[in-house]
Design a protein around this motif. Structure first.
Motif, PDB file in Angstrom:
ATOM      1  N   VAL A  75       0.838  -1.204   0.000  1.00  0.00           N
ATOM      2  CA  VAL A  75       0.000   0.000   0.000  1.00  0.00           C
ATOM      3  C   VAL A  75       0.872   1.252   0.000  1.00  0.00           C
ATOM      4  CG1 VAL A  75      -1.700   1.323   1.320  1.00  0.00           C
ATOM      5  CG2 VAL A  75      -1.966  -1.145   1.073  1.00  0.00           C
ATOM      6  N   LEU A  76       1.896   1.271   0.871  1.00  0.00           N
ATOM      7  CA  LEU A  76       2.805   2.419   0.893  1.00  0.00           C
ATOM      8  C   LEU A  76       3.512   2.571  -0.447  1.00  0.00           C
ATOM      9  CD1 LEU A  76       4.572   2.341   4.382  1.00  0.00           C
ATOM     10  CD2 LEU A  76       2.876   3.966   3.561  1.00  0.00           C
ATOM     11  N   ALA A  82      -2.409   6.343 -17.140  1.00  0.00           N
ATOM     12  CA  ALA A  82      -1.434   5.517 -16.418  1.00  0.00           C
ATOM     13  C   ALA A  82      -1.869   5.237 -14.987  1.00  0.00           C
ATOM     14  CB  ALA A  82      -0.067   6.208 -16.434  1.00  0.00           C
ATOM     15  N   VAL A  83      -2.407   6.243 -14.285  1.00  0.00           N
ATOM     16  CA  VAL A  83      -2.758   6.016 -12.887  1.00  0.00           C
ATOM     17  C   VAL A  83      -3.943   5.069 -12.764  1.00  0.00           C
ATOM     18  CG1 VAL A  83      -4.409   7.932 -12.524  1.00  0.00           C
ATOM     19  CG2 VAL A  83      -2.926   7.183 -10.664  1.00  0.00           C
ATOM     20  N   ILE A  84      -4.881   5.128 -13.687  1.00  0.00           N
ATOM     21  CA  ILE A  84      -6.012   4.185 -13.651  1.00  0.00           C
ATOM     22  C   ILE A  84      -5.519   2.763 -13.929  1.00  0.00           C
ATOM     23  CG2 ILE A  84      -8.134   3.506 -14.826  1.00  0.00           C
ATOM     24  CD1 ILE A  84      -8.707   6.505 -15.213  1.00  0.00           C
ATOM     25  N   ALA A  85      -4.668   2.615 -14.951  1.00  0.00           N
ATOM     26  CA  ALA A  85      -4.175   1.282 -15.306  1.00  0.00           C
ATOM     27  C   ALA A  85      -3.320   0.680 -14.196  1.00  0.00           C
ATOM     28  CB  ALA A  85      -3.377   1.362 -16.610  1.00  0.00           C
ATOM     29  N   VAL A  86      -2.373   1.456 -13.682  1.00  0.00           N
ATOM     30  CA  VAL A  86      -1.464   0.938 -12.655  1.00  0.00           C
ATOM     31  C   VAL A  86      -2.181   0.769 -11.326  1.00  0.00           C
ATOM     32  CG1 VAL A  86       0.628   1.454 -11.328  1.00  0.00           C
ATOM     33  CG2 VAL A  86       0.574   1.915 -13.786  1.00  0.00           C
ATOM     34  N   GLY A  87      -2.982   1.762 -10.931  1.00  0.00           N
ATOM     35  CA  GLY A  87      -3.649   1.697  -9.638  1.00  0.00           C
ATOM     36  C   GLY A  87      -4.638   0.547  -9.538  1.00  0.00           C
ATOM     37  N   LEU A  88      -5.444   0.361 -10.559  1.00  0.00           N
ATOM     38  CA  LEU A  88      -6.441  -0.717 -10.508  1.00  0.00           C
ATOM     39  C   LEU A  88      -5.819  -2.099 -10.619  1.00  0.00           C
ATOM     40  CD1 LEU A  88      -9.374   0.761 -12.640  1.00  0.00           C
ATOM     41  CD2 LEU A  88      -9.134   0.698 -10.148  1.00  0.00           C
ATOM     42  N   SER A  89      -4.624  -2.180 -11.182  1.00  0.00           N
ATOM     43  CA  SER A  89      -3.966  -3.482 -11.310  1.00  0.00           C
ATOM     44  C   SER A  89      -3.397  -3.985  -9.990  1.00  0.00           C
ATOM     45  CB  SER A  89      -2.851  -3.404 -12.356  1.00  0.00           C
ATOM     46  OG  SER A  89      -1.780  -2.600 -11.889  1.00  0.00           O
ATOM     47  N   ALA A  90      -3.238  -3.092  -9.005  1.00  0.00           N
ATOM     48  CA  ALA A  90      -2.675  -3.473  -7.700  1.00  0.00           C
ATOM     49  C   ALA A  90      -3.824  -3.748  -6.731  1.00  0.00           C
ATOM     50  CB  ALA A  90      -1.770  -2.364  -7.175  1.00  0.00           C
ATOM     51  N   ARG A  91      -4.142  -5.014  -6.519  1.00  0.00           N
ATOM     52  CA  ARG A  91      -5.344  -5.384  -5.766  1.00  0.00           C
ATOM     53  C   ARG A  91      -5.323  -4.848  -4.344  1.00  0.00           C
ATOM     54  NH1 ARG A  91      -6.344  -9.344  -2.264  1.00  0.00           N
ATOM     55  NH2 ARG A  91      -4.303 -10.275  -2.689  1.00  0.00           N
ATOM     56  N   VAL A 109       4.022   5.327  -5.954  1.00  0.00           N
ATOM     57  CA  VAL A 109       4.027   5.144  -7.404  1.00  0.00           C
ATOM     58  C   VAL A 109       3.001   6.049  -8.080  1.00  0.00           C
ATOM     59  CG1 VAL A 109       3.503   3.515  -9.263  1.00  0.00           C
ATOM     60  CG2 VAL A 109       4.958   2.804  -7.361  1.00  0.00           C
ATOM     61  N   VAL A 110       1.772   6.101  -7.541  1.00  0.00           N
ATOM     62  CA  VAL A 110       0.747   6.918  -8.191  1.00  0.00           C
ATOM     63  C   VAL A 110       1.082   8.404  -8.098  1.00  0.00           C
ATOM     64  CG1 VAL A 110      -1.073   5.200  -7.934  1.00  0.00           C
ATOM     65  CG2 VAL A 110      -0.751   6.911  -6.126  1.00  0.00           C
ATOM     66  N   ASP A 111       1.766   8.802  -7.029  1.00  0.00           N
ATOM     67  CA  ASP A 111       2.164  10.206  -6.933  1.00  0.00           C
ATOM     68  C   ASP A 111       3.253  10.545  -7.948  1.00  0.00           C
ATOM     69  OD1 ASP A 111       1.969  12.797  -5.428  1.00  0.00           O
ATOM     70  OD2 ASP A 111       4.094  12.385  -5.143  1.00  0.00           O
ATOM     71  N   ILE A 136       3.598   9.126 -10.835  1.00  0.00           N
ATOM     72  CA  ILE A 136       2.888   9.224 -12.119  1.00  0.00           C
ATOM     73  C   ILE A 136       2.268  10.617 -12.271  1.00  0.00           C
ATOM     74  CG2 ILE A 136       0.861   8.411 -13.395  1.00  0.00           C
ATOM     75  CD1 ILE A 136       1.458   5.609 -12.284  1.00  0.00           C
ATOM     76  N   ALA A 137       1.618  11.094 -11.214  1.00  0.00           N
ATOM     77  CA  ALA A 137       0.943  12.393 -11.272  1.00  0.00           C
ATOM     78  C   ALA A 137       1.912  13.518 -11.580  1.00  0.00           C
ATOM     79  CB  ALA A 137       0.216  12.665  -9.956  1.00  0.00           C
ATOM     80  N   MET A 138       3.049  13.530 -10.901  1.00  0.00           N
ATOM     81  CA  MET A 138       3.970  14.658 -11.039  1.00  0.00           C
ATOM     82  C   MET A 138       4.826  14.557 -12.300  1.00  0.00           C
ATOM     83  SD  MET A 138       3.333  16.733  -8.547  1.00  0.00           S
ATOM     84  CE  MET A 138       1.612  16.306  -8.888  1.00  0.00           C
ATOM     85  N   VAL A 139       5.337  13.389 -12.599  1.00  0.00           N
ATOM     86  CA  VAL A 139       6.234  13.258 -13.755  1.00  0.00           C
ATOM     87  C   VAL A 139       5.477  13.440 -15.060  1.00  0.00           C
ATOM     88  CG1 VAL A 139       7.762  11.695 -15.017  1.00  0.00           C
ATOM     89  CG2 VAL A 139       7.893  11.827 -12.518  1.00  0.00           C
ATOM     90  N   PHE A 140       4.293  12.861 -15.173  1.00  0.00           N
ATOM     91  CA  PHE A 140       3.541  12.920 -16.415  1.00  0.00           C
ATOM     92  C   PHE A 140       2.841  14.265 -16.612  1.00  0.00           C
ATOM     93  CE2 PHE A 140       4.169   8.420 -16.254  1.00  0.00           C
ATOM     94  CZ  PHE A 140       4.058   7.963 -17.554  1.00  0.00           C
ATOM     95  N   ALA A 141       2.301  14.849 -15.550  1.00  0.00           N
ATOM     96  CA  ALA A 141       1.332  15.920 -15.757  1.00  0.00           C
ATOM     97  C   ALA A 141       1.747  17.307 -15.282  1.00  0.00           C
ATOM     98  CB  ALA A 141       0.004  15.546 -15.079  1.00  0.00           C
TER      99      ALA A 141
END
Length: 418
Positions: free
Chosen positions: A228-229, A398-407, A234-236, A238-243
């Motif tokens: 979880v940590l 990317a965040v939807i794909a990566v985030g939802l893939s991590a159960r 990872v999602v953060d 993605i947010a900063m590097v991509f957008a």
């Protein structure tokens, strides 16, 4: 439930401010953020004026990133092994000296990009030490139930400073030039130094490894073994590097908004303040944030929203609409930050909190610097519009794909909201 009770449940929790040591720390942080916000605008504009290149502005992010990685991890380890008050003071002094150097080079008219990059790197070194230390101090000052409220207050202080700082930087830059803006930062940062000086001694509660490679590795291993940590970081990233389009602000102000009232300098101040305007609103209305339990899915949603509004901001022509959309993105970013920081503070034992905050700081502060480099390089290669809009859309996907893939991450539920 009455209207008054409903409003109170949604307003920011101010109970942590009743603790004097935290209150001083918060005031010092809030005031110093005004000065640092001004410096972010002014140093980026000074580099752009000297080079006329968004790539060089983006490279300021790289100059900030490298010290963050090295000294952020080490600073977190130092905060676990030594008196946190002394560590916080030492790092603050380094940042203050770097600001005084920026002031000196402006007064002397040296106009050397290399000196600006060096000063940014030194300032980042101090920040890399103070940021994880400050995060590790808060759970020692406050009971656990007040930690989410403290994180919302911290976000409020940061956001208010990020609104007022860039605006003040834009006004001072247009009025008196670089030197006065840097002097403004140096003066206000002294309040933060005083707050650190007044903290009580905070020696380690338990034995911790001495600062060094072994202590840093223990912290990284702790993160790696907590899905979880790890995914929250990872999602953060993605947010900063991509957008994040921050490195594109000087070029956008110069090419699209030079004719608006106040000119490009004032437009630059508005662009830099936009996210923080939304952050202030979100922090003031953050009472509901701690009651959200499905925080994994919620983080995916708010980061996807961030990417989409950034993309939309790159498509519009009016300055006020760009500012509004980036403010919506800033609100989403603050909500995300409160959730991630609260999880981290309450998950780690005290002897690991400094190192956890070090990793958090490297991700949170390092991600935007990588985003600066990405945006600047992409704008140079493909144009400002592609760098801005394409980055936002890529973030959302990317965040939807990566985030939802991590159960375990998407199913994560917080205990705070029970």
């Amino acid at each position: 439930m009455s209207i008054g009770e409903t409003v109170k449940r949604h307003l920011v929790d101010t109970r942590p401010l009743a603790v004097p040591a935290y209150r001083r720390l918060w005031i010092g942080q809030a005031v110093s953020q005004l000065g640092s916000g001004a410096t972010v605008v002014v140093v980026s504009q000074q580099v752009y004026d000297l080079t006329r290149s968004s790539l060089w502005v983006g490279l300021l992010g790289l100059a900030h990133l490298l010290p963050l990685i090295v000294f952020g991890l080490w600073g977190g380890a130092a905060a676990d092994a030594a008196d946190r008050r002394k560590v916080l003071l030492a790092g603050s002094l380094v940042t203050w000296v770097a600001t005084l150097f920026l002031l000196a080079q402006a007064v002397l008219g040296l106009d050397q990009v290399a000196l600006l990059i060096a000063a940014v790197a030194v300032s980042a070194t101090g920040f890399a030490v103070t940021s994880p230390t400050r995060g590790a101090v808060i759970p020692r000052l406050l009971p656990a139930e007040l930690v989410p409220g403290a994180n919302a207050l911290n976000s409020l202080a940061f956001s208010v400073g990020a609104v007022g700082g860039p605006m003040a930087g834009g006004v001072l830059l247009a009025w008196q030039g670089y030197a006065v803006a840097y002097a403004f930062d140096a003066l206000l940062f002294s309040v933060s130094l005083y707050a650190a000086l007044r903290l009580p001694a905070m020696r380690p509660l338990a034995e911790a490894a001495r600062p060094g490679a072994r202590a840093v590795f223990e912290g990284l291993r702790y993160v790696a073994t907590s899905p979880v940590l790890l995914m929250s970081f990872v999602v953060d990233i993605i947010a900063m590097v991509f957008a994040l389009p921050r490195a594109l602000y000087p070029e956008l102000a110069a090419t699209r908004f030079a004719d608006v009232p106040g000119g490009a300098a004032l437009a630059l101040g508005w662009l830099n303040a936009a996210m923080a305007i939304g952050g202030v609103a979100a922090a003031l209305l953050s009472g509901w944030v701690g009651r959200v339990r499905r925080q994994g899915l919620a983080l995916i949603a708010v980061i996807a929203l961030w990417g989409l509004v950034v993309a939309a901001a790159g498509l519009v022509e009016a300055l006020w609409l760009v500012v509004f959309l980036m403010a919506v993105g800033g609100a989403a970013d603050v909500v995300s930050s409160v959730w991630r920081q609260s999880i981290l503070m309450l998950h780690a034992p005290d002897e690991m909190r400094g190192r956890m905050q070090g990793v958090f700081m490297v991700v949170v502060a390092g991600g935007p610097r990588l985003g600066d480099v990405r945006a600047g390089a992409m704008a140079t290669a493909s144009g400002l519009g592609v760098a801005w809009v394409g980055g936002g859309l890529a973030c959302a996907v990317a965040v939807i794909a990566v985030g939802l893939s991590a159960r375990r991450f998407r199913n994560y539920c917080s205990e705070i909201g029970k």
